[in-house]
Design a protein around this motif. Structure first.
Motif, short mmCIF file in Angstrom:
data_model
loop_
_atom_site.label_atom_id
_atom_site.label_comp_id
_atom_site.label_asym_id
_atom_site.label_seq_id
_atom_site.Cartn_x
_atom_site.Cartn_y
_atom_site.Cartn_z
N ASN A 134 36.94 -7.48 38.40
CA ASN A 134 35.75 -6.87 38.01
C ASN A 134 36.48 -5.98 37.44
N LEU A 135 36.37 -5.67 35.56
CA LEU A 135 36.98 -4.97 34.74
C LEU A 135 35.52 -4.84 33.43
N VAL A 136 35.45 -3.10 33.83
CA VAL A 136 33.79 -3.08 32.81
C VAL A 136 34.61 -2.32 31.79
N PHE A 137 33.80 -2.85 30.24
CA PHE A 137 34.05 -2.40 29.40
C PHE A 137 33.23 -1.70 28.74
N GLU A 138 33.08 -0.60 27.89
CA GLU A 138 32.35 0.43 27.05
C GLU A 138 31.26 0.74 28.11
N ALA A 139 31.72 1.77 29.26
CA ALA A 139 31.69 2.33 30.33
C ALA A 139 31.67 3.94 29.70
N ASP A 140 30.70 4.40 29.78
CA ASP A 140 30.41 6.28 28.76
C ASP A 140 29.52 6.60 30.58
N GLU A 141 30.25 8.26 30.76
CA GLU A 141 30.00 8.89 31.21
C GLU A 141 30.81 8.71 32.24
N VAL A 142 31.83 8.57 31.87
CA VAL A 142 33.22 8.67 33.32
C VAL A 142 33.43 9.72 33.91
N ALA A 143 33.14 9.93 34.97
CA ALA A 143 33.54 11.22 35.76
C ALA A 143 34.09 10.57 37.21
N LEU A 144 35.05 11.25 37.12
CA LEU A 144 35.77 11.48 39.23
C LEU A 144 34.94 12.42 40.05
N ASP B 26 38.86 12.50 51.40
CA ASP B 26 39.02 10.87 51.99
C ASP B 26 38.18 9.76 51.17
N ARG B 27 36.87 10.77 50.35
CA ARG B 27 36.13 9.01 50.14
C ARG B 27 35.59 10.45 48.51
N PRO B 28 36.69 9.80 47.33
CA PRO B 28 36.99 10.36 46.29
C PRO B 28 35.65 8.74 45.67
N HIS B 29 34.87 9.08 44.51
CA HIS B 29 34.29 8.02 43.51
C HIS B 29 34.07 8.29 42.36
N VAL B 30 34.25 7.26 41.60
CA VAL B 30 33.96 7.27 40.31
C VAL B 30 31.89 6.96 39.72
N THR B 31 32.12 7.90 38.27
CA THR B 31 30.75 7.54 37.90
C THR B 31 30.86 7.35 36.60
N PHE B 32 29.82 6.48 36.05
CA PHE B 32 29.70 5.51 34.96
C PHE B 32 28.32 5.01 34.57
N THR B 33 27.95 5.47 33.56
CA THR B 33 26.67 4.09 33.36
C THR B 33 27.26 3.34 32.18
N ARG B 34 25.98 2.54 32.03
CA ARG B 34 26.06 1.07 31.42
C ARG B 34 25.43 0.74 30.89
N GLU B 35 24.99 1.07 29.34
CA GLU B 35 23.88 0.07 28.47
C GLU B 35 22.87 0.98 29.68
N GLY B 36 23.14 1.88 29.62
CA GLY B 36 21.98 2.75 30.28
C GLY B 36 21.42 2.38 31.85
N GLU C 103 36.68 0.72 31.40
CA GLU C 103 36.86 1.01 30.63
C GLU C 103 35.96 1.76 29.39
N ARG C 104 36.50 2.70 28.89
CA ARG C 104 35.04 2.64 27.94
C ARG C 104 35.28 3.04 26.70
N LYS C 105 36.14 1.65 26.02
CA LYS C 105 35.67 1.48 24.41
C LYS C 105 36.19 -0.16 24.80
N SER C 106 35.43 -0.37 23.91
CA SER C 106 35.19 -2.48 23.91
C SER C 106 36.28 -3.13 24.03
N GLN C 107 36.22 -4.09 24.64
CA GLN C 107 37.10 -5.33 24.79
C GLN C 107 38.03 -5.63 23.21
N ALA C 108 36.87 -5.27 21.73
CA ALA C 108 37.77 -5.45 20.81
C ALA C 108 38.91 -4.06 20.81
N TYR C 109 38.31 -3.18 20.80
CA TYR C 109 38.76 -2.27 20.27
C TYR C 109 40.24 -2.43 21.30
#
Length: 415
Positions: A121-131, A137-147, A34-40
């Motif tokens: 496995n639940l991640v909030f505040e993920a940046d730069e999420v890309a598919l 048959d080998r998809p993947h997702v990339t993101f950054t969190r806290e750098g 998730e890109r936003k914060s849990q509070a949001y």
């Protein structure tokens, strides 16, 4: 940092969390980003009317205990024409079906609690999420969190990240077809800690414009009035808004209305939107990532839940039975229900709102239509059947016709 899961879910709104919970119950591993914060995420004020099918899905997911304790079952809905009320008997007209008032914020809170209690496995505040590599048959997702950069390898990706998320944007323009209708008005809403003016929702068509009386609990009310998109919140102090509600809802409802200070006040634009197809390679769209409906018919969250039910069923079939048939049919089955919900929401919006171009003839047509609904049990049954949610058997039959009615080129169109 590298991770591996069976299903990568983009978005921790109710659609993504419900899908994750249903798959977990079947023993399928998920990772929610998730890109936003849990509070949001937990503070977003959204819909509050759940169809029976949505409640049943939450039962299956094991997250409905508080819903059944605090939710408000509704067996009917009120309509008004220039202040004169009449009732649609949902329960009696649909063979015992009903809806439940329980806020989307509460659904989201219950789902997040269930995930955190089991260490999901639940991640909030993920940046730069890309598919990536969605047609392999080998998809993947990339993101950054806290750098820190993360890579999430998976078998399938579920795009449950809403209208502005990266999932739909990952589908090439020459594959995706978009249909949209933007309405020339919005809903000005007020949330207040006051008892509702009625035990059921009131949808009011008034010559001054639409109004809705709703609730979140026996002590918290949600009201809306139709306003032009040019309106500003600062021009609507609480007193003016309560006065306008009293006029549009009519004297009977107004006599029971309790006024109070706004907890939250906002103006929401209305649109109808559908993206086809809802599958691209190993990516599957669900909820607002694929479609938006005007809130008039209370379909947004329920349509997202219906998508999730179909997608969970298809993924469970793939992982447990080694069959891809349900995954192959997901987009057509989901879109059949989507277009029927879009049709009802568009029709109900057209019936209850004042449009800028509306002349006396168009107004008389609205009055005649509402008068017919008031007088005809058969007409009321049509409203009731759509409001509580169309039977799965009906939308399944429609899915056999393909993705949608064929339309001429170009491949990317706006209707």
């Amino acid at each position: 940092m590298q991770h591996r899961t069976q299903v990568a879910i983009i978005g921790a709104g109710p659609a993504g969390l419900l899908l994750s919970q249903l798959l977990h119950k079947a023993g399928i591993d998920c990772f929610v980003v998730e890109r936003k914060s849990q509070a949001y995420v937990e503070s977003r004020i959204r819909a509050g009317v759940l169809e029976q099918g949505t409640v049943e899905l939450l039962d299956r997911a094991g997250v409905s205990e508080r819903l059944h304790r605090e939710g408000l079952p509704h067996h009917g809905v009120q309509m008004a024409l220039d202040g004169e009320l009449f009732r649609i008997d949902l329960h009696g007209l649909t063979g015992g079906k009903s809806v439940t008032v329980y806020g989307q914020t509460e659904v989201t809170h219950d789902l997040i609690l269930a995930h955190q209690s089991r260490g999901a496995n639940l991640v909030f505040e993920a940046d730069e999420v890309a598919l990536h590599d969605l047609t392999t048959d080998r998809p993947h997702v990339t993101f950054t969190r806290e750098g820190v950069a993360h890579r999430l390898d998976c078998d399938y990706v579920a795009g449950c990240d809403g209208y502005h998320g990266p999932s739909r944007a990952s589908i090439p323009a020459d594959v995706l077809r978009v249909f949209e209708r933007v309405y020339p008005f919005g809903w000005l809403g007020i949330l207040a800690d006051v008892p509702p003016c009625d035990d059921e929702l009131i949808y009011s068509n008034h010559h001054r414009g639409f109004a809705l009386a709703s609730m979140r609990s026996p002590t918290r009310s949600r009201y809306y009035v139709q306003v032009p998109l040019t309106e500003r919140l600062e021009d609507w102090p609480d007193e003016r808004l309560w006065d306008e509600l009293a006029l549009r809802l009519g004297p009977e409802a107004a006599s029971r209305m309790t006024r109070g200070p706004a907890i939250e006040k906002s103006i929401a634009p209305l649109r109808s939107f559908v993206a086809e197809p809802m599958r691209h390679g190993r990516l599957f769209l669900a909820g607002d990532a694929a479609h938006i409906v005007p809130p008039t018919g209370a379909k947004g969250l329920n349509l997202a839940a219906a998508d999730v039910g179909l997608l969970a069923e298809a993924l469970i079939s793939r992982f447990l039975d080694r069959s891809e048939a349900a995954l192959d049919g997901y987009s057509a089955r989901a879109l059949a229900r989507v277009w029927m919900a879009e049709r009802f929401s568009w029709w109900f919006t057209s019936l209850t709102h004042r449009f800028p171009e509306m002349d006396d003839f168009a107004r008389r047509m609205q009055v005649a239509e509402l008068s017919y609904i008031r007088a005809s049990r058969a007409a009321q049954a049509v409203v009731a059947e759509n409001y509580v949610g169309l039977p799965t058997a009906l939308t399944t039959r429609l899915a056999g016709r393909g993705e949608a009615t064929p339309l001429p080129a170009p491949p990317r169109a706006v209707a």
